[in-house]
Design a protein around this motif. Structure first.
Motif, short mmCIF file in Angstrom:
data_model
loop_
_atom_site.label_atom_id
_atom_site.label_comp_id
_atom_site.label_asym_id
_atom_site.label_seq_id
_atom_site.Cartn_x
_atom_site.Cartn_y
_atom_site.Cartn_z
N GLU A 62 0.83 -1.21 0.00
CA GLU A 62 0.00 0.00 0.00
C GLU A 62 0.86 1.27 0.00
N ARG A 99 2.00 1.74 -3.50
CA ARG A 99 0.86 2.10 -4.37
C ARG A 99 0.43 3.54 -4.14
N SER A 100 0.43 3.93 -2.87
CA SER A 100 -0.03 5.31 -2.64
C SER A 100 1.02 6.33 -3.09
N ARG A 130 0.14 6.80 -6.71
CA ARG A 130 -1.29 6.99 -7.04
C ARG A 130 -1.52 8.33 -7.72
N TYR A 158 -6.74 11.39 -6.31
CA TYR A 158 -7.15 11.40 -4.92
C TYR A 158 -8.53 12.01 -4.77
N THR A 204 -3.75 6.18 7.44
CA THR A 204 -2.41 6.52 6.95
C THR A 204 -1.57 7.16 8.05
#
Ligand code: PBG
Ligand code: ZN
Length: 328
Positions: free
Chosen positions: A12, A15-16, A19, A22, A326
């Protein structure tokens, strides 16, 4: 050599980091239905979780909006009385005008967007004046302008014409400027298609046409290039924000607008889209949160900034959850 696309998907955090799109609470606009009467909180059958509120109960809903962190609402009024000339639409003490004043008093910083259209106020349910079965264009424009000015007088920050009459943006802009509302914005329903996705809304707003349909003024779902001419006209006439509606079946049109214009783009994730998600989720066939967030991500990826959606309060809560994760 194999191209290793999966490297960037390993966890994650990774991936973030890569990304591209949003979602944030400030993207969201929450539609609210306000109805004449007292002590009313009426559920809309085809839109689970959505209610019609009388003004004396509207405070509850506004408090929920404030708590959620959403910054804008879109108002629809349902009058007690309808007539051929839609007089309730531009009455300074009409249902929507009073609702705007109430909200601005309770929450001065909450952006109030007022939908401008006659269909909730006409006895025949069309968005313009009629002569026989014809929907009149130029005769309708002064009434839309009067409605817009009365809502701006009441304190609306943004006027959102949804009628699809030709020339309405120019007419409304001129009337706003002439009445001291030069800083009131116009969010134009620029490419509004004649869609089957509006039927739950028409139950909620009591605005179904009593004869015929809206195909002589709303756009043909088959036309993408014509949509370009619609928003170009609205921009030339003074629109500040352009809107595409519905959302999901029209994301190609949203992308086209994002590529071709420099104006903020809104999408309206309409009642029928909401109803489909709620119906399937209610039966346990899909994961509501996941589908809603995925759909909204697609709207932004297509190029929209502003998302008008009945899911807004739930979505804001889910965004809050995700933010907490997060940080942990
Ligand atoms: C009024 C109006 C409609 C919607 C927004 N403004 C209905 C219509 O054109 O019949 C639809 C919104 C929704 O389906 O959520 N002109
Ligand atoms: Zn209408």
């Amino acid at each position: 050599m194999i191209k290793r696309m999966r490297r960037l998907r390993v966890n994650e955090e990774m991936r973030s980091l890569v990304r591209e799109t949003y979602l944030q609470k400030s993207d969201l606009v929450y539609p609210i239905f306000v109805i004449e009467g007292e002590n009313i909180k009426n559920p809309v059958d085809s839109m689970p979780g959505i209610y019609q509120y009388s003004i004396d109960r509207l405070g509850e809903e506004i408090d929920r909006v404030l708590e959620s962190g959403i910054g804008a609402v879109l108002l629809f009024g349902i009058p007690a009385h309808k007539d051929e000339m839609a007089t309730g639409a531009y009455d300074k003490d009409g249902i929507t005008q009073r609702a705007v004043r109430f909200i601005k008093e309770r929450a001065p910083k909450l952006l109030v967007i007022a939908d401008v259209c006659l269909c909730e106020y006409t006895s025949h349910g069309h968005c313009g004046l009629i002569c026989g079965e014809e929907i009149l264009n130029d005769e309708t424009l002064p009434l839309l302008a009067k409605m817009a000015v009365s809502l701006a007088d009441a304190g609306a920050d943004i006027i959102a014409p949804s009628d699809m009459m030709d020339g309405r943006v120019a007419f409304i802009r001129e009337a706003l400027d002439a009445s001291g509302h030069g800083s009131t914005m116009i969010m134009a329903y620029s490419a509004k298609f004649a869609s089957g996705y509006y039927s739950p809304f028409r139950d909620a707003a009591h605005s179904a046409p009593q004869f015929g349909d809206r195909k002589t003024y709303q756009m043909d779902p088959a036309n993408r290039r014509e949509a370009i001419r619609e928003w170009q006209a609205d921009i030339e006439e003074g629109a500040d924000i352009i809107m595409i509606k519905p959302a999901l079946a029209y994301l190609d049109v949203v992308r086209e607008a994002a590529d071709r214009t420099d104006y903020p783009i809104a999408v309206y994730n309409v009642s029928g889209e909401y109803a489909m998600v709620k119906a399937a989720a209610g039966r346990g066939w899909i994961d509501e949160k996941r589908i809603v967030m995925e759909n909204m991500t697609a709207m932004k990826r297509a190029g929209a900034k502003i998302i008008i959606t009945y899911h807004a309060l739930d979505a804001a809560a889910w965004m809050e959850e995700a933010d907490k994760k997060t940080v942990e």
